[in-house]
Design a protein around this motif. Structure first.
Motif, PDB file in Angstrom:
ATOM      1  N   LYS A 140       0.847  -1.119   0.011  1.00  0.00           N
ATOM      2  CA  LYS A 140       0.026   0.188   0.059  1.00  0.00           C
ATOM      3  C   LYS A 140       0.903   1.340   0.213  1.00  0.00           C
ATOM      4  CE  LYS A 140      -0.496   0.644   4.912  1.00  0.00           C
ATOM      5  NZ  LYS A 140      -1.412   0.544   6.129  1.00  0.00           N
ATOM      6  N   VAL A 141       0.306   2.444  -0.361  1.00  0.00           N
ATOM      7  CA  VAL A 141       0.994   3.438  -0.422  1.00  0.00           C
ATOM      8  C   VAL A 141       0.639   4.337   0.926  1.00  0.00           C
ATOM      9  CG1 VAL A 141       1.459   5.954  -1.487  1.00  0.00           C
ATOM     10  CG2 VAL A 141       1.058   3.775  -2.959  1.00  0.00           C
ATOM     11  N   VAL A 142       1.668   5.146   1.613  1.00  0.00           N
ATOM     12  CA  VAL A 142       1.654   5.867   2.673  1.00  0.00           C
ATOM     13  C   VAL A 142       2.277   7.097   2.409  1.00  0.00           C
ATOM     14  CG1 VAL A 142       1.340   3.797   4.443  1.00  0.00           C
ATOM     15  CG2 VAL A 142       3.406   4.777   3.981  1.00  0.00           C
ATOM     16  N   THR A 143       1.987   8.228   2.927  1.00  0.00           N
ATOM     17  CA  THR A 143       2.722   9.454   2.817  1.00  0.00           C
ATOM     18  C   THR A 143       3.755   9.517   3.662  1.00  0.00           C
ATOM     19  OG1 THR A 143       1.270  10.631   4.521  1.00  0.00           O
ATOM     20  CG2 THR A 143       0.462  10.733   2.277  1.00  0.00           C
ATOM     21  N   GLY A 144       4.650  10.292   3.513  1.00  0.00           N
ATOM     22  CA  GLY A 144       6.121  10.504   4.010  1.00  0.00           C
ATOM     23  C   GLY A 144       5.907  10.915   5.433  1.00  0.00           C
ATOM     24  N   GLN A 145       6.886  10.849   6.230  1.00  0.00           N
ATOM     25  CA  GLN A 145       6.807  11.456   7.501  1.00  0.00           C
ATOM     26  C   GLN A 145       7.038  12.890   7.297  1.00  0.00           C
ATOM     27  OE1 GLN A 145       9.656   9.742  10.248  1.00  0.00           O
ATOM     28  NE2 GLN A 145       9.113  10.993  12.093  1.00  0.00           N
ATOM     29  N   PHE A 146       6.224  13.816   7.909  1.00  0.00           N
ATOM     30  CA  PHE A 146       6.176  15.133   8.139  1.00  0.00           C
ATOM     31  C   PHE A 146       6.980  15.658   9.430  1.00  0.00           C
ATOM     32  CE2 PHE A 146       4.829  19.451   8.734  1.00  0.00           C
ATOM     33  CZ  PHE A 146       4.957  19.949   7.445  1.00  0.00           C
ATOM     34  N   ASP A 154      12.056  14.015  -2.237  1.00  0.00           N
ATOM     35  CA  ASP A 154      11.730  13.130  -2.848  1.00  0.00           C
ATOM     36  C   ASP A 154      10.960  11.886  -2.083  1.00  0.00           C
ATOM     37  OD1 ASP A 154      12.689  13.949  -5.235  1.00  0.00           O
ATOM     38  OD2 ASP A 154      14.614  12.732  -5.136  1.00  0.00           O
ATOM     39  N   ARG A 155      10.583  12.104  -0.709  1.00  0.00           N
ATOM     40  CA  ARG A 155       9.929  11.273  -0.065  1.00  0.00           C
ATOM     41  C   ARG A 155       8.803  11.724   0.226  1.00  0.00           C
ATOM     42  NH1 ARG A 155      15.497   9.945   1.232  1.00  0.00           N
ATOM     43  NH2 ARG A 155      15.912   7.801   2.071  1.00  0.00           N
ATOM     44  N   ALA A 172      15.121   3.889  -1.200  1.00  0.00           N
ATOM     45  CA  ALA A 172      14.598   2.893  -0.468  1.00  0.00           C
ATOM     46  C   ALA A 172      14.925   3.038   0.957  1.00  0.00           C
ATOM     47  CB  ALA A 172      14.451   1.551  -1.049  1.00  0.00           C
ATOM     48  N   ASP A 173      14.164   2.762   1.979  1.00  0.00           N
ATOM     49  CA  ASP A 173      14.508   2.650   3.194  1.00  0.00           C
ATOM     50  C   ASP A 173      14.447   1.122   3.856  1.00  0.00           C
ATOM     51  OD1 ASP A 173      15.225   5.316   3.464  1.00  0.00           O
ATOM     52  OD2 ASP A 173      13.097   5.989   4.115  1.00  0.00           O
ATOM     53  N   ILE A 174      15.614   0.582   3.964  1.00  0.00           N
ATOM     54  CA  ILE A 174      15.578  -1.021   4.531  1.00  0.00           C
ATOM     55  C   ILE A 174      15.703  -0.846   5.779  1.00  0.00           C
ATOM     56  CG2 ILE A 174      16.428  -2.972   4.062  1.00  0.00           C
ATOM     57  CD1 ILE A 174      17.281  -2.280   1.478  1.00  0.00           C
ATOM     58  N   GLU A 175      14.869  -1.283   6.727  1.00  0.00           N
ATOM     59  CA  GLU A 175      14.876  -1.484   7.961  1.00  0.00           C
ATOM     60  C   GLU A 175      15.966  -2.395   8.517  1.00  0.00           C
ATOM     61  OE1 GLU A 175      11.176  -1.868   9.844  1.00  0.00           O
ATOM     62  OE2 GLU A 175      10.372  -0.140   8.781  1.00  0.00           O
ATOM     63  N   PRO A 176      16.246  -2.551   9.724  1.00  0.00           N
ATOM     64  CA  PRO A 176      17.216  -3.597  10.231  1.00  0.00           C
ATOM     65  C   PRO A 176      16.328  -5.143   9.986  1.00  0.00           C
ATOM     66  CG  PRO A 176      17.348  -1.776  11.649  1.00  0.00           C
ATOM     67  CD  PRO A 176      16.237  -1.385  10.601  1.00  0.00           C
ATOM     68  N   LYS A 212      10.617   0.560   2.540  1.00  0.00           N
ATOM     69  CA  LYS A 212      10.101   1.310   1.866  1.00  0.00           C
ATOM     70  C   LYS A 212      10.616   1.877   0.560  1.00  0.00           C
ATOM     71  CE  LYS A 212       8.267   3.520   6.066  1.00  0.00           C
ATOM     72  NZ  LYS A 212       8.271   4.897   7.196  1.00  0.00           N
ATOM     73  N   VAL A 213       9.821   2.108  -0.503  1.00  0.00           N
ATOM     74  CA  VAL A 213      10.013   2.413  -1.772  1.00  0.00           C
ATOM     75  C   VAL A 213       9.432   3.666  -2.216  1.00  0.00           C
ATOM     76  CG1 VAL A 213      10.044   1.840  -4.391  1.00  0.00           C
ATOM     77  CG2 VAL A 213      10.825   0.146  -2.595  1.00  0.00           C
ATOM     78  N   TRP A 214      10.401   4.804  -2.226  1.00  0.00           N
ATOM     79  CA  TRP A 214       9.940   6.031  -2.754  1.00  0.00           C
ATOM     80  C   TRP A 214      10.030   6.486  -4.196  1.00  0.00           C
ATOM     81  CZ3 TRP A 214       8.151   8.361   1.759  1.00  0.00           C
ATOM     82  CH2 TRP A 214       8.701   7.921   3.038  1.00  0.00           C
TER      83      TRP A 214
END
Length: 538
Positions: A74-80, A422-423, A454-458, A521-523
Motif C-alpha cells: 500500500k502507499v503511505v505518505t511520507g513522514q512530516f 523526494d520522500r 528506499a529505506d531498508i529497516e534492520p 519502503k520504496v519512494w
C-alpha cells in the motif's frame, strides 16, 4: 508565454503514437505462461526520446506499475517533521506584543511563502480578517461560554518577512489606512484568497511579483496586480468578462503556479456544485486573460470537501496540498475540522489522493487537541499549506494551523515543517513481515543504470529481477538470486545483477522490473523510461 499544443497530454501521452504497437506486442508476450522460454521482447518502432527527458518516477505514480502483479503493498505518505523548536512562527496580532488590532483573526490564512533570491528574504502573504469584532472583543478564556458570531467582518491581505524562515517581522508598510493610521503590514483590504507568484523569468521587472485574488467590494471578481518589489502592487485589475470569474466561487486559496510543461500560468481555484466545494482550474498565457475555470477534482459529499489545493510540479507530476473540510454530520469526531492530504495528477485535469487508505492519507498531521479549544496546540484542528521551498535535502512547508473549529472560535498561527527530498509517499508492506511484491509496467534501461530510493529497516531486504514486458517470464541473467544492492549514501540504491549488465539489454526494448522486499519502503525509481501507456488519455 506561449501555449504548447500538447498542454492537455499526460507526461507519457506524447508517445501515444507508438503505444498501440507496444501494447499489441505486450499482450502477445504476457499471454505466455511463466514456464515458457523467454520470448522476444517488443521493440519500439521509433527512436527513444533524448535521455534528458527521462526522469525519476515517484512510487505513488500508478503509471509506473502493473497493478495486477502486486502483493501485500500500500502507499503511505511520507513522514512530516514539524519544527517543534520554533513553531508557531507568528500568531494573530491581538495575541502578540506589540498588539496589532488589525489582526483579530487569520481564519484560514491561505499562506504564500516565497524565497526572494534577490532580496534574500522569505516573504509571506496571508489572508486575514482585519475586522472581526467578536474575536477582537472576546478573550479566549471567555469564548467557551459564548457562541462565535459572524458580524462586521472585513477581509484583507497582510505581509510578513524573514531572513531565516524562523524569525518573522511584520513591517509598517505605510500602504493601507486602518482606523486613521498606515503604520501596519497590510497590502490590501476587501480581498481574500490571495496568491502571490514570484516570476523570475518575466523580462519586465515591474511584473516580477504577480498577485491574484478575489475582490469582495465594488463587485465580486477575481483580480490581478503586479509589483517589482513584492510590496508595492499596482491597482487591482478585474478579470475580463470573457474569462468568466466564478460567482459564486474563488472563495479559497486562489493559488497560481507556472506549468513547466506548457509555460502557462495555472490557477487552482474553487467552484460550487450543489452546495459542495470542488476544485477548479484556469490557464493564462499573460496573467491577464484567463480561461473559464473548470472543475478538476472533488472529494466525497459534505463529509470530505476539497476546500483549497495549492499545486506544484515535481519531476513530471503535479502535487496538490488538499485541505479537506469535514462537514455534514456534527456527531463525527472530525466535524468542522480541516485535514491536509497529498493528492497528485499526471496532467492537472484529473486528480487522486496519493494514499488511498484514509488512515494513511494525512500529510501534515494535526497537533494535540488537549481536550479542545482553547487548549489545543496551534494546529490541532485546521491546516492550510503553502507550496514547499526546497533547501538542500529538505522540502520546507509553511502552513497556517488553527486550533478551534473551522466555523467556530479559532486561533491561527504560521508554522512550518519538512520532509526529506523526494520522500512524498512510499510503497510499504500492508501486513507485517510478509514479503511485498511490486511489479512495474514495461521499462526501458537504455541508460544502463537502475536506482531505487528506499529505506531498508534492520532485518529487511530488497531484491529485484527483470521479466518480459508482461511481467510473467524471468529474463535469463536477471533473476532474484543474482540481484545486488549497493548503497550510495544518499538513500538511493544501485541495483545490479551478478554476471549481467543492463547495458547488454536491447536498448529499444521494454522489460518489467519485479521488486521483492521485506520491512522496506520504496519512494522512487530513476534511470528508467516507461513504455507508452496502453490505458491512458491522449
Amino acid at each position: 508565454m506561449g501555449t504548447n499544443p500538447l498542454s492537455r497530454l499526460g507526461r507519457r501521452g506524447f508517445f501515444g503514437g507508438v503505444a498501440a504497437v507496444s501494447a499489441a506486442a505486450a499482450a502477445a508476450t504476457s499471454a505466455q505462461p511463466a514456464t515458457a522460454a523467454p520470448a522476444a521482447t517488443p521493440v519500439l518502432p521509433l527512436a527513444l526520446p533524448d535521455p534528458s527527458q527521462q526522469r525519476k518516477f515517484f512510487a505513488f505514480d500508478s503509471g509506473l506499475w502493473n497493478g495486477h502483479l502486486m502483493s501485500n503493498c500500500k502507499v503511505v505518505t511520507g513522514q512530516f517533521h514539524k519544527d517543534t523548536r520554533n513553531n508557531p512562527l507568528f500568531r494573530e496580532g491581538i495575541f502578540e506584543d506589540p498588539y496589532l488590532p488589525w489582526e483579530p483573526r487569520f481564519d484560514n490564512g491561505y499562506p504564500n511563502v516565497i524565497w526572494d533570491p534577490v532580496a534574500k528574504l522569505y516573504r509571506c502573504y496571508y489572508t486575514l480578517f482585519i475586522k472581526d469584532p467578536t474575536s477582537k472583543d472576546t478573550r479566549p478564556a471567555d469564548r467557551a461560554r459564548k457562541p462565535y458570531v459572524i458580524s462586521g467582518r472585513q477581509t484583507g491581505c497582510a505581509y510578513a518577512e524573514s531572513k531565516d524562515g524562523v524569525r518573522w517581522t511584520k513591517p509598517q508598510l505605510g500602504i493601507v489606512d486602518f482606523e486613521g493610521s498606515t503604520a501596519n503590514n497590510l497590502l490590501f483590504t476587501d480581498i481574500q484568497g490571495t496568491s502571490v507568484l514570484y516570476d523570475a523569468k518575466d523580462p519586465n521587472p515591474a511584473r516580477r511579483f504577480k498577485l491574484l485574488t478575489l475582490k469582495e467590494k465594488g463587485g465580486t471578481s477575481l483580480c490581478v496586480a503586479f509589483s517589482a518589489d513584492g510590496i508595492h502592487f499596482s491597482d487591482l485589475q478585474p478579470w475580463p468578462a470573457a474569462s468568466g470569474s466564478p460567482v459564486p466561487g474563488g472563495d479559497c486559496h486562489n493559488q497560481v503556479f507556472i506549468d513547466p510543461r506548457t509555460n502557462e500560468y495555472v490557477l487552482i481555484t474553487r467552484l460550487w456544485d450543489n452546495n459542495i466545494r470542488v476544485s477548479a482550474m484556469s490557464r493564462s498565457t499573460d496573467f491577464i486573460n484567463w480561461s473559464k475555470p473548470v472543475e478538476i477534482h472533488r472529494g466525497t459529499g459534505f463529509e470530505s470537501q476539497i476546500y483549497s489545493m495549492p499545486v506544484f510540479e515535481k519531476h513530471g507530476v503535479y502535487l496538490g496540498l488538499a485541505s479537506m473540510f469535514h462537514d455534514g454530520d456534527d456527531t463525527r469526531d472530525d466535524y468542522d475540522s480541516v485535514d491536509l492530504e497529498l493528492h497528485w495528477s499526471s496532467n492537472t485535469a484529473e486528480w487522486q489522493p496519493v494514499a488511498v487508505d484514509p488512515e494513511d492519507a494525512t500529510f501534515i498531521p494535526h497537533g494535540n487537541k488537549r481536550g479542545g479549544y482553547p487548549n489545543g496546540e496551534f494546529d490541532s484542528n485546521v491546516v492550510f499549506s503553502a507550496v514547499p521551498i526546497e533547501e538542500d535535502d529538505k522540502l520546507w512547508f509553511y502552513y497556517m494551523g488553527g486550533k478551534g473549529g473551522h466555523t467556530n472560535w479559532r486561533e491561527s498561527a504560521l508554522g512550518r515543517g519538512w520532509i526529506e527530498k523526494d520522500r512524498y509517499a512510499a510503497y510499504v508492506p500492508r501486513r507485517g513481515n510478509r514479503t511485498t511484491v511490486l511489479t512495474t509496467q514495461g521499462l526501458n534501461f537504455s541508460e544502463g543504470i537502475l536506482q531505487i530510493l528506499a529505506d531498508i529497516e534492520p532485518g529487511g531486504d530488497l531484491r529485484c529481477e527483470l521479466r518480459n514486458v508482461g511481467g510473467t517470464v524471468v529474463q535469463p541473467g536477471f533473476e532474484l538470486s543474482k540481484s545486488r544492492v549497493s548503497e550510495r549514501g544518499d538513500g538511493w540504491l544501485d541495483i545490479s545483477w551478478r554476471g549481467s549488465s543492463l547495458s547488454s539489454l536491447n536498448p529499444n526494448a521494454f522489460y518489467a522490473l519485479r521488486v521483492e522486499m521485506r520491512r522496506t519502503k520504496v519512494w522512487a525509481i530513476q534511470g528508467i523510461y516507461p513504455r507508452p501507456l496502453k490505458y491512458t488519455k491522449h
